[in-house]
Design a protein around this motif. Structure first.
Motif, PDB file in Angstrom:
ATOM      1  N   LYS A  10      -5.773  65.173  12.186  1.00 58.03           N
ATOM      2  CA  LYS A  10      -4.563  63.630  11.980  1.00 58.03           C
ATOM      3  C   LYS A  10      -3.860  63.773  13.490  1.00 58.03           C
ATOM      4  N   SER A  31      -6.052  65.495  15.991  1.00 55.43           N
ATOM      5  CA  SER A  31      -7.289  64.912  16.620  1.00 55.43           C
ATOM      6  C   SER A  31      -7.497  63.539  16.391  1.00 55.43           C
ATOM      7  N   ARG A  32      -7.232  63.058  15.387  1.00 51.79           N
ATOM      8  CA  ARG A  32      -8.107  61.557  15.810  1.00 51.79           C
ATOM      9  C   ARG A  32      -7.289  60.163  16.847  1.00 51.79           C
ATOM     10  N   GLU A  33      -5.811  60.848  15.979  1.00 51.67           N
ATOM     11  CA  GLU A  33      -4.942  59.829  16.451  1.00 51.67           C
ATOM     12  C   GLU A  33      -5.354  60.315  18.488  1.00 51.67           C
ATOM     13  N   GLU A  34      -5.567  61.682  19.185  1.00 54.00           N
ATOM     14  CA  GLU A  34      -6.390  61.332  20.010  1.00 54.00           C
ATOM     15  C   GLU A  34      -7.675  60.818  20.716  1.00 54.00           C
ATOM     16  N   GLU A  35      -8.929  60.881  19.244  1.00 53.46           N
ATOM     17  CA  GLU A  35      -9.868  60.773  20.054  1.00 53.46           C
ATOM     18  C   GLU A  35      -9.335  58.733  19.607  1.00 53.46           C
ATOM     19  N   LEU A  36      -8.800  57.938  19.056  1.00 56.11           N
ATOM     20  CA  LEU A  36      -8.589  56.772  19.055  1.00 56.11           C
ATOM     21  C   LEU A  36      -8.214  56.457  20.557  1.00 56.11           C
ATOM     22  N   LYS A  37      -6.950  56.959  21.011  1.00 52.34           N
ATOM     23  CA  LYS A  37      -6.092  56.732  21.655  1.00 52.34           C
ATOM     24  C   LYS A  37      -7.429  56.946  23.907  1.00 52.34           C
ATOM     25  N   GLU A  38      -8.269  57.898  23.172  1.00 52.49           N
ATOM     26  CA  GLU A  38      -9.601  57.934  24.778  1.00 52.49           C
ATOM     27  C   GLU A  38     -10.718  56.878  24.438  1.00 52.49           C
ATOM     28  N   GLY A  39     -10.599  56.435  22.986  1.00 54.02           N
ATOM     29  CA  GLY A  39     -11.669  55.263  22.943  1.00 54.02           C
ATOM     30  C   GLY A  39     -12.738  56.526  22.578  1.00 54.02           C
ATOM     31  N   TRP A  40     -13.888  55.585  21.425  1.00 50.12           N
ATOM     32  CA  TRP A  40     -14.869  56.442  21.818  1.00 50.12           C
ATOM     33  C   TRP A  40     -15.969  56.814  21.973  1.00 50.12           C
TER      34      TRP A  40
END
Length: 139
Positions: free
Chosen positions: A120, A122-131
């Motif tokens: 969860k 790591s998904r939130e961090e990825e969403l903050k950084e962008g794809w």
């Protein structure tokens, strides 16, 4: 006369077993429907009591560790206690297979809880950084 008694015993036993199997099937069916309705009500909770057999509180009590806080637990402590309890309850050393399996399930439950929290985060961090797709230049 003896053949009548034998036939009556066989028929009575068959009826008893038949009723027991139908009752067991009804209970299994009801349990399955309950688990299905719970998963529909809580789609984010994949690891419920029905899927693991242990709640997180039970798992922590079995291993005598603190519950994971914000998805973080002292996994070294969990593994240390798991190994000690697993070895103590080894059936070859006079321990209990049942307790050994409970210890194993408790460790698995805590690990799955921590793993879910890490995923969860790591998904939130990825969403903050962008794809950001991985592009290989040599192709």
């Amino acid at each position: 006369m003896a053949h009548r008694a034998i036939i009556q015993v066989v028929l009575t036993g068959g009826r008893v077993l038949g009723r027991a199997f139908t009752e067991a099937y009804k209970q299994a069916s009801a349990s399955s429907q309950y688990a299905k309705s719970q998963s529909k009500n809580n789609p984010g909770q994949a690891n419920t009591f029905a899927s693991h057999g242990l709640t997180l509180e039970e798992a922590c009590k079995i291993l005598n560790v603190k519950p994971p806080q914000n998805g973080k637990a002292n996994m070294e402590d969990v593994m240390e206690r798991f190994k000690r309890l697993f070895d103590v309850n080894d059936p070859k050393k006079g321990g209990s297979f049942y307790l050994q399996s409970k210890v194993l399930r408790a460790r698995e439950r805590i690990e799955s809880e921590v793993r879910q929290a890490e995923e969860k985060v790591s998904r939130e961090e990825e969403l903050k950084e962008g794809w950001k797709p991985k592009v290989f230049k040599d192709r």
